[in-house]
Design an enzyme around this catalytic site. Structure first.
Site, PDB file in Angstrom:
ATOM      1  N   GLU A  46       0.829  -1.245  -0.020  1.00  0.00           N
ATOM      2  CA  GLU A  46       0.045   0.063  -0.029  1.00  0.00           C
ATOM      3  C   GLU A  46       0.794   1.166  -0.065  1.00  0.00           C
ATOM      4  OE1 GLU A  46      -2.733   1.890   3.347  1.00  0.00           O
ATOM      5  OE2 GLU A  46      -3.242  -0.165   2.676  1.00  0.00           O
ATOM      6  N   SER A  60      -4.739   3.075  -0.031  1.00  0.00           N
ATOM      7  CA  SER A  60      -5.821   2.712   0.862  1.00  0.00           C
ATOM      8  C   SER A  60      -7.153   3.578   0.323  1.00  0.00           C
ATOM      9  CB  SER A  60      -5.490   3.280   2.255  1.00  0.00           C
ATOM     10  OG  SER A  60      -5.546   4.878   2.127  1.00  0.00           O
TER      11      SER A  60
END
Length: 182
Positions: free
Chosen positions: A68, A94
Site C-alpha cells: 500500500e 488505501s
C-alpha cells in the site's frame, strides 16, 4: 477506472480524492523500482512539481503482494504536491488516499507490463474525465523496451515464492490457487 497504453488492463483512481485542477495532468515520468526508492527522494525534497512519479514492481508478483502506497501518498499531500504531481503504480492505495494517486496498473511491471517500459522523462498524460492514461511513446518502442528491462533483485522464498509464481494479475482479482499434495 482508467485505460490506455500504460494500463491496457486498467488502473484505479479515486476521483473524489483528486482536486479538479488535477483531473487532467501531463508531465514527465520519474521512475522508481520500489516504494522505498520514492520515499528516499521525497524525504530529500527531490520531487519537482509537474512530475508523474512511477512506482513499479509493487504489484501482486513484484511485491510480492501489493504494498500500500499510503505513506508516499500522504507525503505528496503533506508537501503540497498533490496539486501539481501525480503518482502511478502497480501497487495499491488505501481508501483514505487523497491526490492523483493511480494504482493497480495492469499488467504489472513484474509481468512485463508497459509500466516496466517507462523511462525517466517520458511524458505521461492522465485524463480522469476521459478515463485515460497514456504514455507518449510510440507503440513499437513500448513493445521493444521491456526486452531490455531487468527486474530488480527482489527474491521471494517459500510461500511468497509460490505466491509470486502462481498469483494472477490484479485485473483478474489477484487470485491465488494453491494446491496441497496429499
Amino acid at each position: 477506472m482508467l485505460h490506455g497504453n500504460l494500463a491496457p488492463g486498467g488502473c484505479i483512481v479515486k476521483k473524489s480524492g483528486v482536486v479538479p485542477e488535477m483531473f487532467h495532468h501531463r508531465g514527465p515520468a520519474v521512475c522508481f523500482d520500489s516504494e522505498d526508492e520514492l520515499r528516499r527522494l521525497m524525504a530529500a525534497n527531490g520531487v519537482k512539481p509537474g512530475s508523474v512519479l512511477v512506482i513499479r514492481y509493487e504489484g501482486p508478483k513484484g511485491g510480492p503482494g501489493m504494498r500500500e502506497m499510503s505513506i508516499p501518498a500522504a507525503m505528496l499531500v503533506g508537501m503540497g504536491l498533490h496539486t501539481s504531481c501525480a503518482m502511478v503504480t502497480d501497487g495499491r492505495y488505501s481508501g483514505a488516499t487523497r491526490g492523483p494517486c493511480i494504482g493497480h496498473v495492469s499488467p504489472e511491471a513484474w509481468d512485463g507490463g508497459p509500466i516496466a517500459a517507462v523511462r525517466d522523462g517520458d511524458m505521461i498524460e492522465i485524463d480522469i474525465d476521459r478515463r485515460t492514461i497514456h504514455l507518449e511513446v510510440d507503440d513499437a518502442e513500448i513493445a521493444r523496451r521491456p526486452r531490455e528491462v531487468r527486474r530488480p533483485d527482489h527474491p521471494a522464498k517459500g510461500v511468497l515464492g509460490a505466491y509470486r509464481a502462481m498469483v494472477e494479475g490484479v485485473d483478474r482479482g489477484c487470485t491465488w490457487m494453491y494446491h496441497f499434495d496429499d
